[in-house]
Design a protein around this motif. Structure first.
Motif, PDB file in Angstrom:
ATOM      1  N   ARG A 124       0.825  -1.212   0.000  1.00 31.05           N
ATOM      2  CA  ARG A 124       0.000   0.000   0.000  1.00 31.05           C
ATOM      3  C   ARG A 124       0.860   1.264   0.000  1.00 31.05           C
ATOM      4  NH1 ARG A 124      -3.341  -3.223   3.853  1.00 31.05           N
ATOM      5  NH2 ARG A 124      -5.233  -3.847   2.709  1.00 31.05           N
ATOM      6  N   GLN A 125       2.010   1.204  -0.662  1.00 31.04           N
ATOM      7  CA  GLN A 125       2.874   2.364  -0.770  1.00 31.04           C
ATOM      8  C   GLN A 125       3.014   2.766  -2.235  1.00 31.04           C
ATOM      9  OE1 GLN A 125       4.263  -0.624   0.740  1.00 31.04           O
ATOM     10  NE2 GLN A 125       3.232   0.000   2.632  1.00 31.04           N
ATOM     11  N   ARG A 126       3.269   4.025  -2.465  1.00 25.48           N
ATOM     12  CA  ARG A 126       3.539   4.484  -3.824  1.00 25.48           C
ATOM     13  C   ARG A 126       4.838   3.858  -4.318  1.00 25.48           C
ATOM     14  NH1 ARG A 126       7.429   8.245  -4.687  1.00 25.48           N
ATOM     15  NH2 ARG A 126       8.407   9.198  -2.856  1.00 25.48           N
ATOM     16  N   ILE A 127       5.025   3.813  -5.624  1.00 26.88           N
ATOM     17  CA  ILE A 127       6.272   3.312  -6.210  1.00 26.88           C
ATOM     18  C   ILE A 127       7.377   4.340  -5.967  1.00 26.88           C
ATOM     19  CG2 ILE A 127       7.411   2.620  -8.349  1.00 26.88           C
ATOM     20  CD1 ILE A 127       4.638   1.861  -9.428  1.00 26.88           C
ATOM     21  N   ASP A 128       8.495   3.893  -5.407  1.00 31.12           N
ATOM     22  CA  ASP A 128       9.601   4.795  -5.086  1.00 31.12           C
ATOM     23  C   ASP A 128      10.863   4.328  -5.813  1.00 31.12           C
ATOM     24  OD1 ASP A 128      11.462   6.509  -4.073  1.00 31.12           O
ATOM     25  OD2 ASP A 128      11.315   5.811  -1.992  1.00 31.12           O
ATOM     26  N   PRO A 129      11.211   4.945  -6.951  1.00 30.50           N
ATOM     27  CA  PRO A 129      12.400   4.520  -7.691  1.00 30.50           C
ATOM     28  C   PRO A 129      13.705   4.652  -6.909  1.00 30.50           C
ATOM     29  CG  PRO A 129      10.961   5.799  -9.105  1.00 30.50           C
ATOM     30  CD  PRO A 129      10.435   5.945  -7.716  1.00 30.50           C
ATOM     31  N   GLN A 130      13.710   5.436  -5.834  1.00 33.30           N
ATOM     32  CA  GLN A 130      14.920   5.541  -5.034  1.00 33.30           C
ATOM     33  C   GLN A 130      15.245   4.219  -4.326  1.00 33.30           C
ATOM     34  OE1 GLN A 130      16.943   8.181  -5.216  1.00 33.30           O
ATOM     35  NE2 GLN A 130      15.452   8.962  -6.712  1.00 33.30           N
ATOM     36  N   GLN A 131      14.284   3.318  -4.297  1.00 31.12           N
ATOM     37  CA  GLN A 131      14.515   1.993  -3.718  1.00 31.12           C
ATOM     38  C   GLN A 131      14.995   0.987  -4.764  1.00 31.12           C
ATOM     39  OE1 GLN A 131      10.956   0.760  -1.653  1.00 31.12           O
ATOM     40  NE2 GLN A 131      11.061   2.429  -0.182  1.00 31.12           N
ATOM     41  N   TRP A 132      15.075   1.398  -6.018  1.00 28.53           N
ATOM     42  CA  TRP A 132      15.532   0.495  -7.068  1.00 28.53           C
ATOM     43  C   TRP A 132      17.056   0.380  -7.041  1.00 28.53           C
ATOM     44  CZ3 TRP A 132      12.380   2.338 -11.970  1.00 28.53           C
ATOM     45  CH2 TRP A 132      11.012   2.225 -11.691  1.00 28.53           C
ATOM     46  N   MET A 133      17.559  -0.764  -7.437  1.00 27.99           N
ATOM     47  CA  MET A 133      18.995  -0.997  -7.506  1.00 27.99           C
ATOM     48  C   MET A 133      19.419  -1.067  -8.971  1.00 27.99           C
ATOM     49  SD  MET A 133      21.175  -4.274  -6.083  1.00 27.99           S
ATOM     50  CE  MET A 133      20.576  -3.987  -4.414  1.00 27.99           C
ATOM     51  N   VAL A 134      20.297  -0.166  -9.389  1.00 30.10           N
ATOM     52  CA  VAL A 134      20.775  -0.119 -10.764  1.00 30.10           C
ATOM     53  C   VAL A 134      22.106  -0.852 -10.853  1.00 30.10           C
ATOM     54  CG1 VAL A 134      21.429   1.354 -12.700  1.00 30.10           C
ATOM     55  CG2 VAL A 134      19.622   2.091 -11.125  1.00 30.10           C
ATOM     56  N   ARG A 135      22.146  -1.859 -11.692  1.00 33.54           N
ATOM     57  CA  ARG A 135      23.383  -2.593 -11.931  1.00 33.54           C
ATOM     58  C   ARG A 135      23.867  -2.234 -13.329  1.00 33.54           C
ATOM     59  NH1 ARG A 135      22.336  -8.550  -9.128  1.00 33.54           N
ATOM     60  NH2 ARG A 135      22.193  -7.735  -6.980  1.00 33.54           N
ATOM     61  N   THR A 136      24.896  -1.414 -13.372  1.00 28.94           N
ATOM     62  CA  THR A 136      25.346  -0.853 -14.631  1.00 28.94           C
ATOM     63  C   THR A 136      26.174  -1.845 -15.431  1.00 28.94           C
ATOM     64  OG1 THR A 136      27.293   0.097 -13.565  1.00 28.94           O
ATOM     65  CG2 THR A 136      25.327   1.476 -13.702  1.00 28.94           C
ATOM     66  N   ALA A 137      26.234  -1.585 -16.716  1.00 26.67           N
ATOM     67  CA  ALA A 137      27.051  -2.389 -17.625  1.00 26.67           C
ATOM     68  C   ALA A 137      28.412  -1.714 -17.801  1.00 26.67           C
ATOM     69  CB  ALA A 137      26.346  -2.514 -18.975  1.00 26.67           C
ATOM     70  N   ALA A 152       7.114  -6.194  -7.844  1.00 26.01           N
ATOM     71  CA  ALA A 152       6.842  -6.300  -9.281  1.00 26.01           C
ATOM     72  C   ALA A 152       6.139  -5.056  -9.818  1.00 26.01           C
ATOM     73  CB  ALA A 152       5.994  -7.535  -9.556  1.00 26.01           C
ATOM     74  N   LEU A 153       6.420  -4.768 -11.096  1.00 26.10           N
ATOM     75  CA  LEU A 153       5.707  -3.733 -11.834  1.00 26.10           C
ATOM     76  C   LEU A 153       4.642  -4.377 -12.698  1.00 26.10           C
ATOM     77  CD1 LEU A 153       8.685  -1.495 -13.021  1.00 26.10           C
ATOM     78  CD2 LEU A 153       7.201  -1.139 -11.037  1.00 26.10           C
ATOM     79  N   ASP A 154       3.778  -3.544 -13.286  1.00 26.26           N
ATOM     80  CA  ASP A 154       2.799  -4.039 -14.253  1.00 26.26           C
ATOM     81  C   ASP A 154       3.498  -4.688 -15.438  1.00 26.26           C
ATOM     82  OD1 ASP A 154       0.256  -3.766 -13.354  1.00 26.26           O
ATOM     83  OD2 ASP A 154      -0.202  -1.941 -14.444  1.00 26.26           O
ATOM     84  N   GLY A 155       2.818  -5.627 -16.074  1.00 29.66           N
ATOM     85  CA  GLY A 155       3.407  -6.321 -17.211  1.00 29.66           C
ATOM     86  C   GLY A 155       3.753  -5.413 -18.377  1.00 29.66           C
ATOM     87  N   GLY A 156       3.080  -4.274 -18.503  1.00 29.09           N
ATOM     88  CA  GLY A 156       3.349  -3.357 -19.602  1.00 29.09           C
ATOM     89  C   GLY A 156       4.328  -2.253 -19.265  1.00 29.09           C
ATOM     90  N   ALA A 178      11.821  -8.970 -16.416  1.00 28.77           N
ATOM     91  CA  ALA A 178      12.236 -10.332 -16.089  1.00 28.77           C
ATOM     92  C   ALA A 178      12.014 -10.563 -14.596  1.00 28.77           C
ATOM     93  CB  ALA A 178      13.707 -10.537 -16.460  1.00 28.77           C
ATOM     94  N   ALA A 179      12.303 -11.793 -14.160  1.00 28.58           N
ATOM     95  CA  ALA A 179      12.238 -12.143 -12.734  1.00 28.58           C
ATOM     96  C   ALA A 179      10.885 -11.780 -12.118  1.00 28.58           C
ATOM     97  CB  ALA A 179      13.378 -11.481 -11.975  1.00 28.58           C
ATOM     98  N   GLY A 180       9.815 -12.209 -12.780  1.00 29.27           N
ATOM     99  CA  GLY A 180       8.487 -11.913 -12.248  1.00 29.27           C
ATOM    100  C   GLY A 180       8.165 -10.442 -12.219  1.00 29.27           C
ATOM    101  N   GLU A 181       8.630  -9.688 -13.239  1.00 28.32           N
ATOM    102  CA  GLU A 181       8.422  -8.246 -13.380  1.00 28.32           C
ATOM    103  C   GLU A 181       9.096  -7.435 -12.265  1.00 28.32           C
ATOM    104  OE1 GLU A 181       6.348 -10.689 -15.361  1.00 28.32           O
ATOM    105  OE2 GLU A 181       5.169 -10.274 -13.553  1.00 28.32           O
ATOM    106  N   ARG A 182      10.061  -8.044 -11.591  1.00 27.02           N
ATOM    107  CA  ARG A 182      10.839  -7.332 -10.567  1.00 27.02           C
ATOM    108  C   ARG A 182      12.171  -6.823 -11.108  1.00 27.02           C
ATOM    109  NH1 ARG A 182       9.865  -8.883  -4.739  1.00 27.02           N
ATOM    110  NH2 ARG A 182       7.801  -9.845  -4.686  1.00 27.02           N
ATOM    111  N   GLU A 183      12.454  -7.071 -12.360  1.00 26.10           N
ATOM    112  CA  GLU A 183      13.711  -6.613 -12.943  1.00 26.10           C
ATOM    113  C   GLU A 183      13.459  -6.044 -14.334  1.00 26.10           C
ATOM    114  OE1 GLU A 183      17.933  -8.593 -14.393  1.00 26.10           O
ATOM    115  OE2 GLU A 183      17.072  -9.243 -12.471  1.00 26.10           O
TER     116      GLU A 183
END
Length: 238
Positions: A124-137, A152-156, A178-183
């Motif tokens: 029940r929380q808003r989506i917070d991109p600051q919690q995302w982990m970026v793994r750079t190439a 997970a995010l929406d499929g689209g 990927a990974a159940g829409e978690r990546e």
């Protein structure tokens, strides 16, 4: 039993991972060819852990896209929002700690489709991109950029995130979930260059619970609120 003259359509489901939150709002169906008729909700059921149908779990009509290759099943929002009549009278359709199975036996699919999930605590929380982990190439190659989310995010959602390059322009490439829409994975059309990059996230990005960047689904007046500001997340390639 198959209906003569109907083309068979294989299908997949999102959320595709093993778990869904108790306040799941949307289930998305993806068909490998257009359906010849609207999906018949009489052939769609959610089953509880004992295999019994969950009464009044869905709204009556699926939402189909123009191509006929996707449909969205909406769980009854009145059973999700706390304190609303159906939630008080019937409780949530999904219950944390139990399992649930989606079963669709519409003849157009050729064979029954089933997807089983464990039900976890509500989100029940808003989506917070600051919690995302970026793994750079690495620079000089085309290895995928990977962004890992706590939920997970929406499929689209794959096309609602873009990469801005050091020159300020959008980086061309291919995005997938990927990974159940978690990546979120992004493969650039050309080799990565060193410099400062931005992830630019569309303001209408949602998760399967209907949470958005600017508000959670159960926030007051959320249904009438439109998120206007995109989110940005900086990263660098050395």
């Amino acid at each position: 039993m198959l209906v003569p003259g109907l083309a068979l359509a294989g299908a997949s489901v999102t959320p595709s991972g093993p778990e869904v939150a108790e306040n799941l709002l949307r289930i998305e169906l993806h068909f490998d060819r257009p359906l010849t008729a609207p999906l018949d909700m009489a052939h769609v059921a959610l089953l509880d852990s004992a295999g019994a149908p969950i009464r009044d779990a869905f709204l009556d009509l699926p939402l189909a896209d123009r191509s006929g290759t996707e449909a969205t099943l909406l769980l009854h929002p009145g059973r999700i929002k706390r304190g609303v009549g159906p939630n008080v009278a019937l409780g949530p359709a999904l219950r944390s700690g139990e399992s649930v199975t989606l079963r669709i036996d519409d003849p157009q699919l050729g064979r029954p489709l089933e997807q089983r999930w464990r039900v976890t605590a509500p989100l029940r929380q808003r989506i917070d991109p600051q919690q995302w982990m970026v793994r750079t190439a690495r620079r000089g190659g085309r290895q995928p950029l990977r962004v890992i989310m706590p939920a997970a995010l929406d499929g689209g959602a794959a096309e609602q995130i873009a990469v801005q390059g050091p020159d300020g322009l959008r980086v061309a490439g291919t995005a997938t979930l990927a990974a159940g829409e978690r990546e979120w994975r992004f493969t650039p059309a050309r080799n990565w260059r060193p410099g400062a990059y931005l992830l630019r996230i569309h303001p209408q990005l949602e998760d399967p619970q209907g949470n958005r960047l600017c508000s959670a689904f159960e926030q007051d007046a959320q249904s009438a609120q439109r998120c206007e500001a995109e989110a940005k997340l900086a990263f660098a390639i050395d």
